[in-house]
Design an enzyme around this catalytic site. Structure first.
Site, mmCIF file in Angstrom:
data_model
loop_
_atom_site.group_PDB
_atom_site.id
_atom_site.type_symbol
_atom_site.label_atom_id
_atom_site.label_comp_id
_atom_site.label_asym_id
_atom_site.label_seq_id
_atom_site.Cartn_x
_atom_site.Cartn_y
_atom_site.Cartn_z
ATOM 1 N N ASP A 1 0.819 -1.210 0.000
ATOM 2 C CA ASP A 1 0.000 0.000 0.000
ATOM 3 C C ASP A 1 0.861 1.271 0.000
ATOM 4 O O ASP A 1 2.080 1.221 -0.156
ATOM 5 C CB ASP A 1 -0.957 -0.039 1.198
ATOM 6 C CG ASP A 1 -2.319 0.544 0.884
ATOM 7 O OD1 ASP A 1 -2.413 1.423 0.016
ATOM 8 O OD2 ASP A 1 -3.306 0.124 1.531
ATOM 9 N N ASP B 1 -9.590 3.755 -4.073
ATOM 10 C CA ASP B 1 -10.421 2.613 -3.690
ATOM 11 C C ASP B 1 -11.786 2.682 -4.371
ATOM 12 O O ASP B 1 -12.333 3.764 -4.630
ATOM 13 C CB ASP B 1 -10.637 2.600 -2.175
ATOM 14 C CG ASP B 1 -9.376 2.257 -1.405
ATOM 15 O OD1 ASP B 1 -8.365 1.919 -2.046
ATOM 16 O OD2 ASP B 1 -9.403 2.330 -0.169
#
Length: 531
Positions: A146, A201
């Site tokens: 991430d 996202d």
């Protein structure tokens, strides 16, 4: 000079692509985040492994099982190692990895290219070598990496250090970069990882799905076998998303060669949802070996879209997406897909596995509201008992016997001059194969001595009926061109030296024709010109 140029090209290719042998097709599997978020535990992950196998998903390619954020404690141990949270993962990660491997699955973990993860747990910036070595010792097969709490360290530095650390472990680990589409990641992602997020996202709803896939489309040129654009996980099974939107997302993700990562309670999926994620014909589009990302080719904002992509066998797959609430009949014009005006296309509906027939010019497609129709279009060439000039792409000539009169002579490319030896009649040989007969002497296209080895010369010979004289004509990925495949050897007809890197990619008059592996070079693509 040729050798030097080839060496430079080889070095360049090594410099611009991560080649760890993985991701020849987009990854498929399960990730914990969109359903369990930070409440994930080892029971959830063990159940997901069982469910994947029991539902038959592993047989379809869903092989990676990845635990996302919150598996680790905030603090490292006295040796500086990451630690599993003992409350949620009391037996640790190696036990889960072993369980996955025992079921024929692969196990993945999450970390961040920052000082902490997005949930505030221990992350890997500055600990790349130590963490990668630890994960490899546990049997980890996949890393989702991430982008949280990264400070001012450049993205290429952070993601490059982890790439190198993973490689140094000696274990082959899939590297999924999750940098949310920032820092121009698509332009350099292939040098660093096996996939890279191109978007933020994803959330439920048509707007989120269409926004992510359109944003992903911008970077289509950077996707290829070994490294894929990633518009985030599938939302199927989360939040009551309607089945039509499930089909839209799964269809467009498949066409765009995006990772197919489920993130839900698999046992709560409805039969209709299972039918979507287990549709073998749509999955085959995603996993097609050609690896060309499908593109948005028509967009009527808030009304409908047409997406299309080439497949390795020359077919095109099309998604017709209705963005309106009401059902509609939407026009699919074939010229939009760069087919010749005279092209005839056999069309198959992928969601319901049905053949619709053969059509020309276009097709009116009925699409339910907020849904999509997936179609496979196969060019149909009507060649039986007709005469053609066989022209390789890039050469304004055609195929001919090198000797005008003798049997068993080599076949070459030559400039077009209307000679009878440059005209070939196509005769039905049965079982989908044809004979190719030159019209000066009536000799049949054959392979030298009936040999089946690669790089066998094409010749002409009297009729024998042997399999070496039988050829299958199949569509090329290039519209209006076809491959000619020998029945005996399975290799394709290749005009001179297309099998040599940097050597005469367009062929030339007088070059002999041989068989070669199917690598989609221009000289393996033939135009059938009626004469």
């Amino acid at each position: 000079m040729r050798g030097s140029l080839f060496f430079v090209c080889l070095l360049f290719s090594l410099a611009v692509a991560l080649d760890n042998g993985l991701a020849r097709t987009p990854q498929m599997g399960f990730n914990s985040w969109n359903y369990y978020y930070c409440n994930v535990n080892e029971t959830h992950m063990a159940n997901a492994m069982d469910d994947i196998v029991n539902l038959g998903l592993d047989k379809l390619g869903y092989n990676y099982v990845v635990v996302d954020d919150c598996w680790a404690l905030r603090e490292r141990d006295a040796q500086g190692n990451m630690q599993s949270d003992p409350k949620s993962f009391p037996h640790g990660m190696k036990v889960l990895a072993d369980r996955a491997h025992s079921k024929g699955l692969k196990f993945g973990l999450y970390s961040s290219a920052g000082y902490t993860t997005c949930a505030g747990r221990a992350a890997s910036l500055g600990h790349e070598k130590q963490d990668a070595k630890l994960w490899a010792s546990w049997g980890v097969d996949y890393l989702k990496y991430d982008n949280c709490d990264r400070g001012d360290v450049p993205a290429k530095k952070r993601y490059g250090d982890m790439r190198d650390a993973l490689a140094a472990t000696g274990r082959t680990i899939f590297y999924s970069i999750c940098s949310w589409g920032t820092d121009g990641v698509a332009q350099w992602g292939a040098q660093y990882g096996n996939s890279w997020r191109t978007t933020d996202d994803i959330y439920n709803g048509q707007d989120a799905v269409t926004y992510n896939i359109v944003a992903n489309d911008v970077d289509a040129a950077y996707a290829a076998p070994g490294g894929w654009n990633d518009p985030d996980m599938l939302r199927i099974g989360n939040g009551g998303q309607p089945i039509g939107l499930d089909r839209i997302q799964f269809g467009l993700w498949s066409l765009a060669k995006a990772p197919l990562i489920l993130s839900c309670d698999l046992l709560k999926l409805s039969q209709k949802q299972l039918d979507v994620i287990r549709n073998t014909e749509v999955i085959a589009v995603n996993q097609d070996a050609l690896g060309i990302q499908g593109r948005l080719v028509y967009d009527s904002p808030n009304q409908y879209q047409i997406w299309a992509g080439k497949q390795s066998n020359g077919d095109q797959v099309v998604a017709v997406v209705n963005l309106q609430s009401a059902g509609a009949t939407l026009r699919l014009p074939f010229n939009l897909l760069k087919f010749a005006p005279s092209a005839q296309l056999k069309i198959r509906s992928l969601w319901d596995h049905s053949d619709l027939g053969i059509f020309s010019e276009g097709l009116d497609v009925k699409v339910a509201g907020r849904d999509c129709v997936m179609l496979r279009l196969t060019p149909v060439i009507d060649v039986s008992d007709k005469i053609f000039r066989l022209q390789p792409k890039g050469l304004p000539g055609g195929m001919r016997p090198s000797d005008q009169n003798n049997v068993n002579g080599n076949v070459e490319t030559g400039s077009w001059n209307s000679e009878a030896r440059m005209k070939w009649k196509v005769l039905d040989a049965g079982d989908g194969y044809v004979y190719l007969v030159e019209q000066k002497n009536g000799f049949y296209l054959d392979l030298q001595g009936g040999q089946t080895a690669v790089e066998t010369s094409a010749t002409t010979f009297t009729f024998t009926g042997h399999d070496s004289t039988k050829w299958k004509i199949v569509a090329s990925p290039e519209p209006n061109y076809y491959k000619i495949i020998n029945k005996a050897s399975g290799f394709v007809l290749d005009s001179y030296k297309c099998n040599e890197v940097g050597e005469n990619p367009g062929g030339f008059a007088g070059g002999f024709i041989k068989t070669w592996y199917d690598v989609n070079t221009p000289c393996q693509q033939w135009l059938f010109v009626p004469v």
